[in-house]
Design a protein around this motif. Sequence first.
Motif, short mmCIF file in Angstrom:
data_model
loop_
_atom_site.label_atom_id
_atom_site.label_comp_id
_atom_site.label_asym_id
_atom_site.label_seq_id
_atom_site.Cartn_x
_atom_site.Cartn_y
_atom_site.Cartn_z
N VAL A 1 -1.51 15.52 -9.24
CA VAL A 1 -2.66 14.74 -8.82
C VAL A 1 -3.10 15.15 -7.41
N GLU A 2 -4.33 14.75 -7.06
CA GLU A 2 -4.85 15.05 -5.73
C GLU A 2 -4.24 14.12 -4.70
N LYS A 3 -4.16 14.62 -3.48
CA LYS A 3 -3.66 13.82 -2.36
C LYS A 3 -4.65 12.72 -2.04
N ASP B 1 0.27 8.66 -0.26
CA ASP B 1 -0.80 9.54 -0.76
C ASP B 1 -0.45 10.25 -2.07
N LEU B 2 0.75 10.00 -2.61
CA LEU B 2 1.24 10.57 -3.86
C LEU B 2 1.44 12.08 -3.82
N LYS B 3 1.38 12.66 -2.63
CA LYS B 3 1.66 14.08 -2.45
C LYS B 3 2.82 14.30 -1.48
N THR B 4 2.85 13.51 -0.42
CA THR B 4 3.90 13.61 0.58
C THR B 4 4.90 12.50 0.35
N ASP C 1 0.77 12.91 -13.38
CA ASP C 1 -0.59 13.27 -13.77
C ASP C 1 -1.40 12.00 -13.95
N TYR C 2 -2.71 12.16 -14.09
CA TYR C 2 -3.58 11.00 -14.21
C TYR C 2 -3.46 10.36 -15.60
N LEU C 3 -3.64 9.05 -15.63
CA LEU C 3 -3.66 8.29 -16.87
C LEU C 3 -5.05 7.67 -17.02
N HIS C 4 -5.68 7.90 -18.17
CA HIS C 4 -7.03 7.40 -18.41
C HIS C 4 -7.04 6.52 -19.66
N TYR C 5 -7.88 5.50 -19.63
CA TYR C 5 -8.01 4.56 -20.75
C TYR C 5 -9.39 4.70 -21.38
N ASN C 6 -9.44 4.58 -22.70
CA ASN C 6 -10.70 4.56 -23.42
C ASN C 6 -11.30 3.16 -23.38
N ALA C 7 -12.57 3.05 -23.79
CA ALA C 7 -13.27 1.76 -23.76
C ALA C 7 -12.59 0.71 -24.63
N ASP C 8 -11.91 1.14 -25.70
CA ASP C 8 -11.24 0.18 -26.59
C ASP C 8 -9.82 -0.15 -26.13
N GLY C 9 -9.42 0.35 -24.96
CA GLY C 9 -8.10 0.04 -24.42
C GLY C 9 -7.05 1.07 -24.73
N THR C 10 -7.28 1.94 -25.70
CA THR C 10 -6.31 2.99 -25.99
C THR C 10 -6.20 3.95 -24.81
N MET C 11 -5.07 4.62 -24.71
CA MET C 11 -4.87 5.58 -23.63
C MET C 11 -5.20 6.99 -24.11
N LYS C 12 -5.87 7.73 -23.25
CA LYS C 12 -6.13 9.13 -23.56
C LYS C 12 -4.83 9.93 -23.41
N GLN C 13 -4.68 10.94 -24.26
CA GLN C 13 -3.47 11.75 -24.16
C GLN C 13 -3.39 12.40 -22.79
N VAL C 14 -2.21 12.29 -22.18
CA VAL C 14 -2.02 12.83 -20.84
C VAL C 14 -1.87 14.34 -20.91
N VAL C 15 -2.67 15.02 -20.12
CA VAL C 15 -2.61 16.48 -20.05
C VAL C 15 -1.66 16.85 -18.91
N MET C 16 -0.55 17.51 -19.25
CA MET C 16 0.41 17.91 -18.24
C MET C 16 -0.13 19.10 -17.46
N ASN D 1 0.81 -1.23 0.00
CA ASN D 1 0.00 0.00 0.00
C ASN D 1 0.84 1.28 0.00
N THR D 2 2.06 1.16 -0.51
CA THR D 2 2.96 2.30 -0.62
C THR D 2 3.51 2.37 -2.04
N ALA D 3 3.61 3.57 -2.58
CA ALA D 3 4.22 3.77 -3.90
C ALA D 3 5.69 4.10 -3.71
#
Length: 280
Positions: A274-276, A36-39, A254-269, A6-8
């Motif tokens: 990301v949120e804590k 928490d990806l912030k601290t 930043d967040y990584l999102h996947y489309n329904a067909d498995g392709t990845m959405k372009q990451v917006v810098m 449970n740790t990154a």
Amino acid sequence: MIAFNNTAYLYTGHDEPRADVDDYVMNNWLCFSSTDLKTWIEHPVPLSAKDFKWAKGDAYASKVIHFNDKFYWFVSVSHGSVPGKAIAVAVSRHPTEPFEDALGHALVTHDMLPKAETDKANLDPSVLIDDDGTAHMYWGNTLCYYARLNSNLTAIDGEIRITELPGFFEGAHIHKHGDWYYLSYGHELPEKVAYAMSRNAAGPWEFKGILNEAADNCETNRPATLDFRGKSYFFYHNGALPNGGSHRRSVCIDYLHYNADGTMKQVVMTSDGVEKLSNS
């Protein structure tokens, strides 16, 4: 990047040129952890290039994986006696404790490659352990190499072959999400991040396009991904911090999102990242 208990855990190169030096100066790798990806907690330096006694230095990009109750760190260094860069592997029983040379010699040397266009050919190893336990490694500079590793990750199992990818420059990163395999990489210069998809970790790969635009104030970009506590994240670097640049890089998430067909959405810098995450 790995998630464990449970740790990154974030493993990075360490740019440390003097103020009057405009070049890559990297002597060791660093380790940070967060729940928490912030601290983030910085741990004592767990590995240096010269911990490999056969290497003469240069701590290039790397990949850590957790396998059979051990942590394996695949890195690129300058070989002390064989011309060109080499791939090394270190091992530890804990993600933050000192790592030791697992072999006493290189895993891959320049003279093992089927073809090379530069003495930096052995850069940026990325390893994936597939669901059946097979270990796959991608790496390279100007050419992308692929090989399987043996069952204890200490030798190449079979031939090294070249994987054709449009605009491949360096920074290979393989990961799996659902039933798809993804191979992301630095695309041309200044590097954007492009990616390809496959139903098999060994390919063949279908090019899908640009995942991440060129980073701010930085010629290179090395992608990494992490599924952590129910969400997917994209790690990269830029040179946006004060006094930053191509040779003084900083880590971004930043967040990584996947489309329904498995392709990845372009990451917006973003500058906020990301949120804590809640630790409750």
